[in-house]
Design an enzyme around this catalytic site. Sequence first.
Site, PDB file in Angstrom:
ATOM      1  CE  LYS A   1      -1.765   1.535   4.020  1.00 45.50           C
ATOM      2  NZ  LYS A   1      -1.451   2.936   4.332  1.00 45.50           N
ATOM      3  CG  ASN A   2       2.250   2.680   3.504  1.00 43.61           C
ATOM      4  OD1 ASN A   2       1.102   2.995   3.172  1.00 43.61           O
ATOM      5  ND2 ASN A   2       2.598   2.457   4.745  1.00 43.61           N
TER       6      ASN A   2
ATOM      7  NE  ARG B   1      -7.452   4.362   4.880  1.00 45.84           N
ATOM      8  CZ  ARG B   1      -6.703   5.253   5.526  1.00 45.84           C
ATOM      9  NH1 ARG B   1      -7.018   5.635   6.738  1.00 45.84           N
ATOM     10  NH2 ARG B   1      -5.640   5.776   4.953  1.00 45.84           N
TER      11      ARG B   1
ATOM     12  CG  ASP C   1       3.202   1.293   9.574  1.00 43.32           C
ATOM     13  OD1 ASP C   1       3.427   1.573   8.382  1.00 43.32           O
ATOM     14  OD2 ASP C   1       2.844   2.130  10.412  1.00 43.32           O
TER      15      ASP C   1
ATOM     16  CB  CYS D   1      -5.251  10.217  11.456  1.00 44.84           C
ATOM     17  SG  CYS D   1      -3.783   9.359  11.947  1.00 44.84           S
TER      18      CYS D   1
ATOM     19  NE  ARG E   1       0.420  10.232  10.348  1.00 43.38           N
ATOM     20  CZ  ARG E   1      -0.192   9.239   9.697  1.00 43.38           C
ATOM     21  NH1 ARG E   1      -1.269   8.710  10.203  1.00 43.38           N
ATOM     22  NH2 ARG E   1       0.266   8.808   8.540  1.00 43.38           N
TER      23      ARG E   1
HETATM   24  C1  EPZ Z   1       4.092   6.923   6.537  1.00 39.77           C
HETATM   25  O1  EPZ Z   1       3.279   7.926   7.101  1.00 39.77           O
HETATM   26  C2  EPZ Z   1       3.203   5.710   6.349  1.00 39.77           C
HETATM   27  N1  EPZ Z   1       2.129   6.049   5.411  1.00 39.77           N
HETATM   28  C3  EPZ Z   1       2.645   5.283   7.702  1.00 39.77           C
HETATM   29  O2  EPZ Z   1       1.895   4.101   7.486  1.00 39.77           O
HETATM   30  C4  EPZ Z   1       3.807   4.958   8.640  1.00 39.77           C
HETATM   31  O3  EPZ Z   1       3.293   4.626   9.913  1.00 39.77           O
HETATM   32  C5  EPZ Z   1       4.731   6.179   8.751  1.00 39.77           C
HETATM   33  O4  EPZ Z   1       5.173   6.584   7.435  1.00 39.77           O
HETATM   34  C6  EPZ Z   1       5.977   5.895   9.585  1.00 39.77           C
HETATM   35  O5  EPZ Z   1       6.676   4.833   9.020  1.00 39.77           O
HETATM   36  C7  EPZ Z   1       2.413   6.060   4.090  1.00 39.77           C
HETATM   37  O6  EPZ Z   1       3.529   5.824   3.665  1.00 39.77           O
HETATM   38  C8  EPZ Z   1       1.266   6.373   3.180  1.00 39.77           C
HETATM   39  P1  EPZ Z   1       5.947  10.264   8.760  1.00 39.77           P
HETATM   40  P2  EPZ Z   1       3.822   9.448   7.172  1.00 39.77           P
HETATM   41  O7  EPZ Z   1       5.817  11.533   8.017  1.00 39.77           O
HETATM   42  O8  EPZ Z   1       4.733   9.713   6.060  1.00 39.77           O
HETATM   43  C9  EPZ Z   1       6.182  13.667  12.007  1.00 39.77           C
HETATM   44  C10 EPZ Z   1       0.091   2.665   7.733  1.00 39.77           C
HETATM   45  O9  EPZ Z   1      -0.334   2.085   8.723  1.00 39.77           O
HETATM   46  N2  EPZ Z   1       6.067  14.635  10.906  1.00 39.77           N
HETATM   47  O10 EPZ Z   1       7.104   9.373   8.484  1.00 39.77           O
HETATM   48  O11 EPZ Z   1       2.634  10.328   7.349  1.00 39.77           O
HETATM   49  C11 EPZ Z   1       4.920  12.832  12.209  1.00 39.77           C
HETATM   50  O12 EPZ Z   1       3.999  13.532  13.016  1.00 39.77           O
HETATM   51  C12 EPZ Z   1       0.498   4.115   7.815  1.00 39.77           C
HETATM   52  O13 EPZ Z   1       0.252   2.136   6.596  1.00 39.77           O
HETATM   53  C13 EPZ Z   1       6.142  15.999  11.200  1.00 39.77           C
HETATM   54  O14 EPZ Z   1       6.287  16.401  12.356  1.00 39.77           O
HETATM   55  O15 EPZ Z   1       4.632   9.412   8.519  1.00 39.77           O
HETATM   56  C14 EPZ Z   1       5.445  11.578  12.871  1.00 39.77           C
HETATM   57  O16 EPZ Z   1       5.576  11.808  14.260  1.00 39.77           O
HETATM   58  C15 EPZ Z   1       0.182   4.696   9.179  1.00 39.77           C
HETATM   59  N3  EPZ Z   1       6.025  16.896  10.173  1.00 39.77           N
HETATM   60  C16 EPZ Z   1       6.845  11.422  12.260  1.00 39.77           C
HETATM   61  O17 EPZ Z   1       7.166  12.687  11.667  1.00 39.77           O
HETATM   62  C17 EPZ Z   1       5.871  16.499   8.869  1.00 39.77           C
HETATM   63  O18 EPZ Z   1       5.794  17.372   7.973  1.00 39.77           O
HETATM   64  C18 EPZ Z   1       6.920  10.355  11.189  1.00 39.77           C
HETATM   65  O19 EPZ Z   1       5.833  10.576  10.302  1.00 39.77           O
HETATM   66  C19 EPZ Z   1       5.798  15.109   8.593  1.00 39.77           C
HETATM   67  C20 EPZ Z   1       5.911  14.200   9.627  1.00 39.77           C
END
Ligand code: EPZ
Length: 421
Positions: free
Chosen positions: A22-23, A400, A308, A117, A122
């Site tokens: 998915k990702n 999803r 995850d 969420c 996020r």
């Molecule tokens: C990706 O989400 C995945 N989704 C998530 O999978 C996964 O849990 C996550 O990466 C961590 O591995 C997809 O790839 C579509 P992050 P993402 O940006 O990119 C902070 C699932 O279950 N952050 O790596 O949204 C954020 O709050 C989903 O398949 C900021 O502060 O996660 C978090 O604490 C859930 N500012 C940390 O970084 C930003 O601009 C990591 O989030 C962006 C992120």
Amino acid sequence: MDKLIITGGKQLSGELRISGAKNSALPILAGALLSETPIIVGNIPHLHDITTTMELLGRMGVQLVIDEKMNIEIDTSTINNFEAPYELVRTMRASILVLGPLLARFGSAHVSLPGGCAIGTRPVDIHLDGLTKMGAEIKVEGGYILAQAKRLKGTHLVMEKITVTGTENLLMAATLAEGKTVIENAAKEPEVSDLANFLNKMGAKISGIGTDILEIEGVDQLGAKDLHYDILPDRIETGTYLVAAAMTGGNIRVKNTRPNTLDAVLEKLKEAGAEIFTGDDWIKLDMKGKKPQAVSVRTAPYPAFPTDMQAQFTAMNTIAEGVAVITETVFENRFMHVQEMQRMGADIQLESHNAICKGVDKLAGAPVMATDLRASASLVLAGLVAEGDTMVDRIYHIDRGYDHIEEKLAQLGAKIRRVPN
Ligand code: EPZ
């Protein structure tokens, strides 16, 4: 809303095929917006998030044709607007991934801010900060990101946090920017590398793939004749079924997967007492009928233990031998599955980012509610080992991210059925 009803007590055995990630699919389908030529993306998982992404691109005027083998042909030549509306973005935060490609190729994007969420606020501040540094003019008004750029300019970016979709958005933006972009402290998840490989097949010039320093030489346009790109198998789906087998003392073989994308998970399963055998594209797990040993995990960006997979290991620890600590360092609120497991008789104490799990002999089936994708999968896993029936509600979360979960678990011998509400 559909529900899943699981009758616990069955030891899982057999073989199943893993679907596409998915990702990986979500950023790659967004990345198709960069291509001047039609392209085909294969090994697409049958998931609601894919349907949402196809609807999102379709509303922009992009033509998408999906075949029975789950290959999607994407033709952007008829694109006529650059909007990602709130009604779609609120159902799938990954819609933010169209921002980089739209800005890079068309110089304009009107994308709803993804809300928070269940697992955390996020924010997307790092996405927007990076695009601004590349010369985009970005305003946030009425819950929307309004972004314009004549032509993005390559620059040196140091990500203040490791962000998967943040890295992906900026990587896609950089492919058509003027000059060179360096992204330091880039996410190294296999899905980021899969996107980079896909973009290079379209003519992008990305180096450092798989490392935390990505270098991108901007080009004037992207596209390739007869490009057919199959996406990476899903390492989290793989891990989820391996944990299901480990919890039930079972013996399964998963194929069409990539063992080298989930080393940290396989190490922890061995620590739990599983015998693991791997080939190029398959993994065999055998518990020889034993209960798992409790294992402590600490989530962190790849290649460390993936967030995850945290809920699934929490589920395994509820019935494992011994005490273990699960530490969640990536998201601020990713223990919502814990209170549902406690209702099934789990002995878990929450202390800030730690869940201290003490294995119990048995869980008791109960009606439980899913709150996010991986939490809902972990409740299904708990149901596999609980006495009696467990009814998991709000399983749209599961649909999803898991392709035909009840069919795949039933194939392994689980007693599980979907009941419409
Ligand atoms: C990706 O989400 C995945 N989704 C998530 O999978 C996964 O849990 C996550 O990466 C961590 O591995 C997809 O790839 C579509 P992050 P993402 O940006 O990119 C902070 C699932 O279950 N952050 O790596 O949204 C954020 O709050 C989903 O398949 C900021 O502060 O996660 C978090 O604490 C859930 N500012 C940390 O970084 C930003 O601009 C990591 O989030 C962006 C992120």
